[in-house]
Enzyme design. Structure first.
Site, mmCIF file in Angstrom:
data_model
loop_
_atom_site.group_PDB
_atom_site.id
_atom_site.type_symbol
_atom_site.label_atom_id
_atom_site.label_comp_id
_atom_site.label_asym_id
_atom_site.label_seq_id
_atom_site.Cartn_x
_atom_site.Cartn_y
_atom_site.Cartn_z
ATOM 1 N N GLU A 86 0.845 -1.200 0.000
ATOM 2 C CA GLU A 86 0.000 0.000 0.000
ATOM 3 C C GLU A 86 0.880 1.248 0.000
ATOM 4 O OE1 GLU A 86 -2.179 2.392 3.656
ATOM 5 O OE2 GLU A 86 -2.156 0.201 3.685
ATOM 6 N N LYS B 235 -10.074 -3.105 8.399
ATOM 7 C CA LYS B 235 -8.800 -2.706 8.973
ATOM 8 C C LYS B 235 -9.063 -2.189 10.392
ATOM 9 C CE LYS B 235 -5.674 1.272 8.483
ATOM 10 N NZ LYS B 235 -5.265 2.359 7.575
#
Length: 204
Positions: A41, A130
């Site tokens: 990411e 998350k």
């Protein structure tokens, strides 16, 4: 199952790159990929992050997935999709952001801080959630929550280290999100190898 979903489940790591400039970010991305990490990411707090994503996505080896992090608007999701991102990570849960992610055919990792937010994310179509920041939780709390809500596929992020990552995995996390503990290590490649080994051992 999407390629991102499969890679997250298989390797158990979402590597996070957040840097002061695009050149450093590109170097960190390359180092982590060379070390064997497959889900990377690039946070939008990095200057020119979309350029980093575009370059990394275009040159990534087969099986390596590049995504965008810290996305908080639908417009940011759309820009990342055009740059070649395969997944979108957010620090918070916003329906418009999640919808834009799914509409673009990307995997979503929305940030949640409570079980209620986690269930809402699932109802809106997310596969993963998350847990952010993970420092608000603990592996013990996660284990208790998963006893009641076993369908949650959690990725604790924020304060996770190479030493604590196995505790989260043993508690039931499908993966961990980890950035500074890798990119700011004296030997990032060595840290990545150590993380892969600890995750594998925790799952054994």
């Amino acid at each position: 199952m999407s390629a991102v979903s499969a890679a997250v489940r298989e390797q158990g790591i979402v590597a996070i790159v957040r840097a002061a400039d695009a050149e450093s970010a590109a170097r960190d991305v390359a180092t982590l990929i060379d070390a064997g990490l497959r889900v990377v990411e690039v946070s939008l707090v990095t200057p020119n992050a979309l350029d980093v994503i575009r370059s990394a996505a275009a040159s990534a080896p087969d099986g390596v997935l590049i995504g965008v992090g810290t996305a908080v608007t639908a417009e940011e999701v759309q820009g990342a999709a055009r740059a070649g991102a395969r997944f979108v990570v957010s620090p918070v849960l916003r329906e418009r952001v999640l919808k834009a992610t799914l509409d673009a055919g990307l995997e979503a990792l929305p940030g949640v801080a409570t079980p209620t937010e986690a269930l809402q994310a699932l109802e809106w179509g997310s596969t993963f959630v998350k847990l952010f920041p993970a420092s608000l939780w603990s592996p013990t709390v996660l284990r208790e929550v998963l006893t009641a809500l076993p369908a949650l596929q959690t990725v604790p992020t924020g304060g996770v280290t190479i030493d604590t990552a196995p505790e989260w995995v043993r508690a039931g996390a499908v993966a961990v999100g980890i950035g500074g503990a890798l990119t700011r290590a004296s030997d990032p490649a060595g840290a990545a190898h150590a993380l892969l080994e600890t995750i594998a051992a925790a799952r054994a």
